[in-house]
Design an enzyme around this catalytic site. Structure first.
Site, PDB file in Angstrom:
ATOM      1  N   HIS A 216       0.805  -1.218   0.000  1.00 14.23           N
ATOM      2  CA  HIS A 216       0.000   0.000   0.000  1.00 14.23           C
ATOM      3  C   HIS A 216       0.842   1.275   0.000  1.00 14.23           C
ATOM      4  CE1 HIS A 216      -4.269  -1.460   1.117  1.00 14.23           C
ATOM      5  NE2 HIS A 216      -3.615  -2.391   0.434  1.00 14.23           N
ATOM      6  N   SER A 220      -0.297  -0.920  -6.166  1.00 12.76           N
ATOM      7  CA  SER A 220      -0.214  -2.148  -6.965  1.00 12.76           C
ATOM      8  C   SER A 220       0.493  -1.899  -8.292  1.00 12.76           C
ATOM      9  CB  SER A 220      -1.620  -2.695  -7.235  1.00 12.76           C
ATOM     10  OG  SER A 220      -2.258  -3.083  -6.052  1.00 12.76           O
ATOM     11  N   LYS A 244     -14.154  -8.223  -8.912  1.00  7.42           N
ATOM     12  CA  LYS A 244     -13.284  -9.251  -9.491  1.00  7.42           C
ATOM     13  C   LYS A 244     -12.935 -10.307  -8.449  1.00  7.42           C
ATOM     14  CE  LYS A 244     -10.984  -6.431 -13.044  1.00  7.42           C
ATOM     15  NZ  LYS A 244     -11.365  -7.237 -14.214  1.00  7.42           N
ATOM     16  N   ASP A 245     -12.636  -9.854  -7.233  1.00  2.56           N
ATOM     17  CA  ASP A 245     -12.275 -10.799  -6.177  1.00  2.56           C
ATOM     18  C   ASP A 245     -13.430 -11.738  -5.851  1.00  2.56           C
ATOM     19  OD1 ASP A 245      -9.793  -9.680  -6.043  1.00  2.56           O
ATOM     20  OD2 ASP A 245     -10.152  -8.531  -4.202  1.00  2.56           O
ATOM     21  N   GLU A 288       5.040 -33.964  -0.152  1.00  2.00           N
ATOM     22  CA  GLU A 288       3.830 -33.485  -0.806  1.00  2.00           C
ATOM     23  C   GLU A 288       4.182 -32.840  -2.145  1.00  2.00           C
ATOM     24  OE1 GLU A 288       0.067 -33.319   1.270  1.00  2.00           O
ATOM     25  OE2 GLU A 288       1.258 -34.919   0.376  1.00  2.00           O
TER      26      GLU A 288
END
Length: 424
Positions: A216, A220, A244-245, A288
């Site tokens: 922040h 971005s 969008k999220d 894994e």
């Protein structure tokens, strides 16, 4: 980046709290009115997906810890009791178990987006380094969590991975003894792994907070990789990115639910449903899936490999130590990527050569993952060795060299304007 929108207005209890502790004002400024580039795509939703997955993992982990017994005599049966006798215990465990895989899928895509669009470049170097630290903490947490069910793969995976530290001269054996809490993977090991597995997610949460704070400050990055030139290049985070999220979260939850309800053991190993037995070694010990690329790098260093003999053997270095250093070095190189990339252009959208090399790097990473899950014999070892060479060649040689030699395409004048046409 500053927003031109007026401050938020609250009423009632929210206003009373905000006057004394302006947490709602802060949330509004940082997550509602916060300006973001107007050209962000769905790749920028994976950060939110990672945060949600972390919260799910912490919540389910707390409930599982209430029923789990960190004792070598009781651990396996306590997990079976969670699955069979605890109300919805099977669901909580499957959400937690598959959540680890979903977490790594989201984070790996998040990292790929950062590499492709140059989100690690100035002024976001610290943001990138914090992201790599989160990845390393995730790996440590996931490894310790894999030990807790105390199945065959848990015991022998812990034995193999912790024994890697014995490759270091002088300090190696004391480190292994300290990790084990004794002279073998036993009850003390399980207890400390349980304690650390419970603690580390909260450490990850704290580093994620720093990661978001570091985001922040400069704001971005965006697909064009250029800084906003003014208010015309940005929009408020809400509702632009929240919409969008929400779509990203819906798709993510559908995939997550399909894995939990229809294929909960698809990404696991059947040997971990066999109680741990230190007298019986599994025929093929594998971690894994999300560790497999780094496991392949570790195993690619063998004493008869020409690269080892030419470049490392004459130093007196053992193949085991070389593999361990290469495995850890593969993560460290990701952290220093901002200084390895010499290009002034951030986004691969305008880098005609390097963008294909990024795709080759992703393919190489996938190949490492494939051979890492196969026995360390025959052509699997040869493929792993060449894939390992390319991994380091890409980061150490190709990335800086192409940055110097490549001729990028013309950048747009601004985010809100089309790209400049190339000169005739």
């Amino acid at each position: 980046m500053q927003s031109n929108e007026p401050g938020p207005e609250f009423s009632g209890v929210v206003k009373w709290i905000d006057r004394r502790l302006p947490i709602f004002t802060m949330m509004s400024k940082e997550y509602q009115q916060f300006p973001v580039p107007r050209n962000l795509n769905y790749f920028w939703s994976f950060g939110a997906l990672a945060s949600i997955t972390l919260i799910v993992m912490i919540a389910t982990g707390i409930f599982l810890a209430m029923q789990y017994q960190p004792n070598t005599e009781l651990a396996f049966n306590s997990v079976e009791r969670i699955m069979r006798d605890v109300n919805y215990g099977w669901l909580i465990r499957y959400i937690h178990m598959n959540g680890a895989s979903m977490f790594f899928i989201v984070v790996y895509i998040h990292i790929f987006r950062g590499i492709y669009y140059g989100s690690y470049k100035e002024p976001r170097e610290l943001l990138w380094i914090l992201g790599v630290i989160i990845l390393i903490l995730m790996m440590a947490t996931a490894f310790m969590g894999y030990v807790l069910p105390w199945g065959q793969m848990s015991l022998w995976g812990a034995t193999v991975i912790t024994n890697l530290f014995s490759a270091f001269p002088i300090i190696g054996e004391p480190i292994v003894t300290w990790l084990w809490g004794g002279f073998a993977v036993d009850n003390a090991t399980l207890n400390r792994f349980f304690a650390l597995h419970y603690l580390l997610p909260f450490v990850i949460f704290a580093v994620v907070f720093l990661h978001i704070a570091a985001l922040h400050i400069p704001g971005s990055n965006n697909p064009d990789g250029i800084d906003p030139k003014g208010p015309q290049d940005t929009v408020n985070f809400h509702p632009y990115m929240t919409a969008k999220d929400m779509i990203g979260i819906a798709v993510f939850l559908l995939v997550y639910a399909a894995l939990v309800f229809y294929a909960p053991n698809f990404l696991g190993h059947p040997d971990n449903y066999i109680p741990a037995n230190p007298l019986v070694t599994p025929p093929h010990i594998v971690p894994e899936w999300y560790f497999l690329p780094f496991y392949a790098i570790l195993r690619s260093f063998v004493a008869d490999w020409w690269f080892f003999q030419i470049f490392l053997g004459w130093w007196g270095m053992t193949a085991k130590l070389a593999g361990v250093l290469a495995m850890f070095g593969s993560l460290i190189l990701l952290a220093v990527l901002p200084w390895l990339d010499t290009s002034r252009v951030r986004s691969c959208k305008y880098r005609p050569v390097y963008k294909w090399l990024v795709f080759l790097f992703v393919i190489d990473f996938a190949i490492l993952g494939y051979v890492g899950g196969k026995p360390a014999e025959g052509w699997y070892v040869i493929v792993a060795q060449w894939a390992t060479l390319y991994y380091f060649f890409h980061l150490l040689i190709l990335t800086p060299f192409v940055g110097w030699m490549e001729r990028p395409k013309p950048l747009p004048a601004s985010i809100s304007q089309p790209a400049v046409a190339p000169a005739e």
